[in-house]
Design a protein around this motif. Structure first.
Motif, short mmCIF file in Angstrom:
data_model
loop_
_atom_site.label_atom_id
_atom_site.label_comp_id
_atom_site.label_asym_id
_atom_site.label_seq_id
_atom_site.Cartn_x
_atom_site.Cartn_y
_atom_site.Cartn_z
N ARG A 107 0.78 -1.38 -0.23
CA ARG A 107 -0.14 0.46 -0.08
C ARG A 107 0.71 1.66 -0.05
NH1 ARG A 107 -2.23 -1.28 5.97
NH2 ARG A 107 -0.30 -0.13 7.20
N THR B 104 -3.48 6.22 -7.66
CA THR B 104 -3.93 7.11 -6.61
C THR B 104 -4.17 6.27 -5.16
OG1 THR B 104 -5.06 8.12 -9.02
CG2 THR B 104 -5.60 8.91 -6.50
N ASP B 105 -4.94 5.34 -5.46
CA ASP B 105 -4.98 4.37 -3.89
C ASP B 105 -4.97 3.15 -3.89
OD1 ASP B 105 -6.87 3.91 -1.82
OD2 ASP B 105 -8.69 4.42 -2.17
N THR C 294 -4.93 1.18 -2.05
CA THR C 294 -5.26 0.06 -1.52
C THR C 294 -6.75 -0.50 -1.76
OG1 THR C 294 -4.26 1.32 0.76
CG2 THR C 294 -6.43 -0.19 0.96
N ALA C 295 -7.15 0.70 -2.32
CA ALA C 295 -8.96 -0.21 -3.01
C ALA C 295 -7.84 -0.54 -4.17
CB ALA C 295 -8.75 1.41 -4.03
N VAL C 296 -7.37 -0.30 -5.20
CA VAL C 296 -6.75 -1.33 -5.94
C VAL C 296 -6.74 -2.51 -5.15
CG1 VAL C 296 -5.08 -2.11 -8.03
CG2 VAL C 296 -6.04 0.83 -7.36
N THR D 286 -7.42 -4.20 -2.92
CA THR D 286 -8.45 -4.96 -2.29
C THR D 286 -9.05 -5.52 -3.14
OG1 THR D 286 -8.28 -3.33 -0.14
CG2 THR D 286 -9.66 -4.75 -0.70
N LYS D 287 -9.72 -4.67 -4.26
CA LYS D 287 -10.37 -5.46 -5.47
C LYS D 287 -9.77 -5.94 -6.09
CE LYS D 287 -12.42 -3.45 -9.63
NZ LYS D 287 -12.67 -1.97 -10.73
N PRO E 158 -3.40 -5.50 1.31
CA PRO E 158 -2.71 -3.92 1.54
C PRO E 158 -1.08 -3.83 2.22
CG PRO E 158 -5.33 -3.78 1.42
CD PRO E 158 -4.76 -5.01 1.51
N SER F 2 -6.64 1.68 -15.59
CA SER F 2 -6.47 3.17 -15.11
C SER F 2 -6.26 4.19 -16.05
CB SER F 2 -5.39 2.92 -13.54
OG SER F 2 -4.48 3.07 -14.08
#
Length: 75
Positions: free
Chosen positions: A17, A25-26, A28-30, A32-33, A38, A60
């Protein structure tokens, strides 16, 4: 792929992360998805995981809005 692996392995023993913050940009979101932790470290991922991260980066960048000429962010 080079950009993702360079960022992931760029700083020894750093969690993904933090290591991927300059790439996504994020992160953690990537992560997790994609079903990745993370808090994992680069050496814990498989080659297939890096391929998926690289594809997420490519997608992206494809989905970024086009910049207009003459706009503050444009060339």
């Amino acid at each position: 792929m080079e950009r993702v692996t360079a960022a992931a392995f760029g700083q020894r023993r750093k969690m993904l992360r933090g290591a991927l913050g300059g790439v996504f940009t994020d992160p953690t979101a990537v992560l997790t998805k994609l079903g990745l932790s993370p808090t994992a470290r680069a050496e814990e991922l498989t080659v297939a995981d890096f391929v998926r991260l690289s594809e997420a980066l490519r997608l992206s960048q494809v989905n970024l809005p086009a910049r207009r000429l003459g706009s503050p962010e444009g060339p």
